[in-house]
Scaffold this motif. Sequence first.
Motif, mmCIF file in Angstrom:
data_model
loop_
_atom_site.group_PDB
_atom_site.id
_atom_site.type_symbol
_atom_site.label_atom_id
_atom_site.label_comp_id
_atom_site.label_asym_id
_atom_site.label_seq_id
_atom_site.Cartn_x
_atom_site.Cartn_y
_atom_site.Cartn_z
ATOM 1 N N PRO A 115 98.020 82.014 68.507
ATOM 2 C CA PRO A 115 98.379 81.850 67.128
ATOM 3 C C PRO A 115 99.064 80.683 66.657
ATOM 4 O O PRO A 115 98.805 80.001 65.629
ATOM 5 N N ARG A 118 96.529 77.899 66.214
ATOM 6 C CA ARG A 118 95.561 78.376 65.062
ATOM 7 C C ARG A 118 96.589 77.803 63.779
ATOM 8 O O ARG A 118 95.980 77.404 62.774
ATOM 9 N N CYS A 149 87.342 77.782 73.039
ATOM 10 C CA CYS A 149 88.342 78.314 72.206
ATOM 11 C C CYS A 149 89.511 77.498 73.085
ATOM 12 O O CYS A 149 90.468 77.056 72.421
ATOM 13 N N VAL A 155 89.094 77.629 66.196
ATOM 14 C CA VAL A 155 88.402 77.826 65.270
ATOM 15 C C VAL A 155 87.192 78.462 65.601
ATOM 16 O O VAL A 155 86.037 77.747 66.155
ATOM 17 N N SER A 156 86.731 79.934 65.826
ATOM 18 C CA SER A 156 86.148 80.511 66.813
ATOM 19 C C SER A 156 84.882 81.153 65.862
ATOM 20 O O SER A 156 83.832 81.397 66.478
ATOM 21 N N THR A 157 85.101 81.592 64.679
ATOM 22 C CA THR A 157 84.136 82.125 63.887
ATOM 23 C C THR A 157 83.972 81.542 62.517
ATOM 24 O O THR A 157 84.898 80.921 61.781
ATOM 25 N N GLN A 160 86.711 82.672 60.107
ATOM 26 C CA GLN A 160 88.002 81.985 60.105
ATOM 27 C C GLN A 160 87.856 80.541 59.699
ATOM 28 O O GLN A 160 88.650 80.186 58.907
ATOM 29 N N TRP B 183 89.969 85.243 72.563
ATOM 30 C CA TRP B 183 89.685 84.275 71.463
ATOM 31 C C TRP B 183 89.482 84.818 70.126
ATOM 32 O O TRP B 183 89.597 83.999 69.106
ATOM 33 N N ASP B 184 89.529 86.175 69.845
ATOM 34 C CA ASP B 184 88.949 86.659 68.530
ATOM 35 C C ASP B 184 90.150 86.346 67.638
ATOM 36 O O ASP B 184 91.280 87.061 67.618
ATOM 37 N N PRO B 185 89.766 85.708 66.532
ATOM 38 C CA PRO B 185 90.700 85.734 65.444
ATOM 39 C C PRO B 185 91.197 87.143 64.844
ATOM 40 O O PRO B 185 92.311 87.372 64.260
ATOM 41 N N GLU B 186 90.275 88.173 65.003
ATOM 42 C CA GLU B 186 90.682 89.358 64.361
ATOM 43 C C GLU B 186 91.400 90.266 65.541
ATOM 44 O O GLU B 186 91.615 91.546 65.312
#
Lengths: 283, 283
Positions: A115, A118, A149, A155-157, A160, B183-186
Amino acid sequence: MSTTLRPAPGLERLSLNTATTKGWTLAEAVAGCVDAGIPGIGLWRDRVAETGLSKASRLVRDAGLTVTSLCRGGFFTAPGREDDNRRAVDEAAALGTDTLVLVCGGLPEGSRDLPAARAAVARGIAELAPYAQANGVRLAVEPLHPMFCADRAVVSTLGQAIDLAEAAGHDTGVVVDTYHVWWDPELERQIARAGAAGLIRSFQVCDWLLPLPADALLGRGHVGDGHIDIPRIARLVTEAGFDGWTEVEIFNQEIWDTPGEETLRTVVERHLRHLDRIGQPCS
Amino acid sequence: MSTTLRPAPGLERLSLNTATTKGWTLAEAVAGCVDAGIPGIGLWRDRVAETGLSKASRLVRDAGLTVTSLCRGGFFTAPGREDDNRRAVDEAAALGTDTLVLVCGGLPEGSRDLPAARAAVARGIAELAPYAQANGVRLAVEPLHPMFCADRAVVSTLGQAIDLAEAAGHDTGVVVDTYHVWWDPELERQIARAGAAGLIRSFQVCDWLLPLPADALLGRGHVGDGHIDIPRIARLVTEAGFDGWTEVEIFNQEIWDTPGEETLRTVVERHLRHLDRIGQPCS
């Protein structure tokens, strides 16, 4: 006074990213594009640096090529990148492209605080964006495949990346690279969202090969050689309103060991076979 | 008549997945857990098959171990898996575990149609779920890291797994494996969502090592050796209401080449150092 290269039929929106022909100098890549009738070129900063910025700029302009993007700024999670990122903006402006691709950086050395990393990326983009806009350059946030990652991009998606672009404002947008986003269950929705908001700045293509090579960076293939339904993703970005370039960016040792002319023949052949019709604006 | 193993202090919710000690037979793994005071064991079907189902069942029961999961059913994108998946349910029931982990399968051979593969997975889970429930077994959909999307599981995010579980009903739930979801931002939001809906069936831990090995399946490490903030994820699942087992599942050739006793010592040491306090129910 330069003129715009007349593209070969069906290649009107094709761009070669110079990472694909790693063995070529910039001058060779430019000549290769001209010979193949490829009207766009995406540049990497290392290739520009070895040529010299003003010479690089002159080379592509004199050849009538459009610079579709500059790769890359970013790495906001490493300390002291502000100056280099501003230089990247300056270089993009000098090269005549309005698109600076951002690879945002992985976890800082020794850190597991995702976090926080990011948040650092969000701050970094927001700080750079006004400078970019003031110089006629638009930042393009590139989500990287989640397997990068830890070491390359938190930034993975695409979702995002859109969030980050919207938060940064100043005409910041996103990159859609088939290799990085193809697996995403949200892809259709997020491409539509990015398109509706006018945020798609770059569409990059290459395929997903198996098995992954020892260096996972290099597992990319020519369009059609792997597991990604690239025409489907091309249709999604087109339907979302994107009518820009299709930039072929492939990291693959075998392709790098192939003569550039042969690589470009394959790039052209695959574009005509898989992507020509899809990329056209409706008419 | 068997009694439940008295766990070593701090190991009350620790489970060893037998994939971690690949060199051990099931009997050796059971003995190893007893010696180490690890009260839970997660079983793989191949290890059960080589031992024989009834003998395997007796082994773990006589040792007083709790079978925390059976791995695995799934691969719904391959043809003709219905019978084998029903057998997996039967085996789970015979082994006394209510959790059957599902690895759902990648793209079918020669296919690039990801939406179709995902639809096939949804159908496969929905068809199996009533049979599982009727036999006292709950299906646990495991999202795999997106780098396995083409070849192992088109279920790539926790959110997607929750959607599938909710659609299938019949007490279907999900697996949270740190390696696949970190890794998931969610992640925070989706763990909370899964917890609120009572869907977390299994919490598996291992770490993300770099560089990725040639076989990307094997890049997993002991808790604390890599880039994942595993205590944070453990806190998230605990805060979401999960009070079940922490199952250590590590695929790593170097660890497989290490004597099992030594591996278990490391597993225990890392659990006590990083996860002991977090896993406890509030009191």
